[in-house]
Design an enzyme around this catalytic site. Sequence first.
Site, PDB file in Angstrom:
ATOM      1  N   VAL A  71       0.860  -1.193   0.000  1.00 18.62           N
ATOM      2  CA  VAL A  71       0.000   0.000   0.000  1.00 18.62           C
ATOM      3  C   VAL A  71       0.900   1.248   0.000  1.00 18.62           C
ATOM      4  CG1 VAL A  71      -2.143  -0.972   0.864  1.00 18.62           C
ATOM      5  CG2 VAL A  71      -0.314  -0.470   2.478  1.00 18.62           C
ATOM      6  N   HIS A  72       1.582   1.441  -1.142  1.00 17.92           N
ATOM      7  CA  HIS A  72       2.594   2.503  -1.264  1.00 17.92           C
ATOM      8  C   HIS A  72       2.087   3.847  -0.720  1.00 17.92           C
ATOM      9  CE1 HIS A  72       4.843   0.013  -4.250  1.00 17.92           C
ATOM     10  NE2 HIS A  72       3.659  -0.245  -4.764  1.00 17.92           N
TER      11      HIS A  72
END
Length: 317
Positions: A241-242
Amino acid sequence: MADRTPLVIDTDPGIDDALAILLALASPEVDLRLVTTVHGNVDLAQTTENALRVLHLAGRSDVPVAAGARDSLVHPQPERAGHVHGASGLGGVELPPSPVPADPRPAVLALAEVLTASPVPVTVAAIGPWTNIALLLAAHPEAAPRIGRLVLMGGSAGRGGNVTAAAEFNAWSDPEAAHAVLTSTVPTTLVGLDVTLPTVLDEDGVARIAAAGRVGRTAAAILRQYLDHARSAHGTTGVVVHDALALTEAVVPGTLGTVRRDVVVDTTPGPGRGQTIVDRRAVSGAPTAVDVAETVDSPAAVEFLVARLEALARAVG
Ligand code: BDR
Ligand code: CA
């Protein structure tokens, strides 16, 4: 909370962008004043529509959404990331349309107005290609000193790329903009693949979010596309989940361990195009140096995200 930090998110939703917006709304440390949209994971019309719908999902259509650049600064970049995020950018989930339209102002003007009107420094989190930010710095230099912190998701110091061997998606999508932003004097934190790739939201975390209510169920459905892509493309069972990790650093400064480095971007047309070249030989004192995120407590970051999304879902109902 009386002293909430004003926050603007510049974004290309995008599954992890949607989570990042929800995380900001779930966080009492910040006051989300504006969302600006940019080309990236899908085209500009779709990223703008998606931003409006994500805010509506959380009952926050009061936050204005202003559309920005539809392409990169110099070289057209038609390639999108629908194979990762789904053709519509939100994992094939059709969210109800927002009752409000996009703000009529161009994103760069809206950004400049929010920045100059704020009596206190504003945090800007840029989690798509950095075209709007480069345009802002060029067109409204008077607004730049109002940016307390610019938190960028993108680039890579030592992990190579994710869209080419050398380049990360956001930097690669507009290398000329990336270079201008990373060599500006705005206080900048770069949250790149070095810290995002080890930070994986697993199926258990998604299940906890899903169990927390309507908003959680919808967020989990959006994440399903990401999980499926990760399984088929990389054989993994969780998702990176950059953008949510970058938002965590924007919301709670110091979440990530950073080192001040000089960073430039490869803008040549060869195989290195879009690579962030981080000088790791020494800590830099230059005014253009960037705080590069190099260390992360990934389990703690994932727990923070899941707990905040659970709380938001319960509060919204
Ligand atoms: C970045 O690229 C996009 O696909 C994601 O939303 C994130 O901002 C990761 O490289
Ligand atoms: Ca993004």
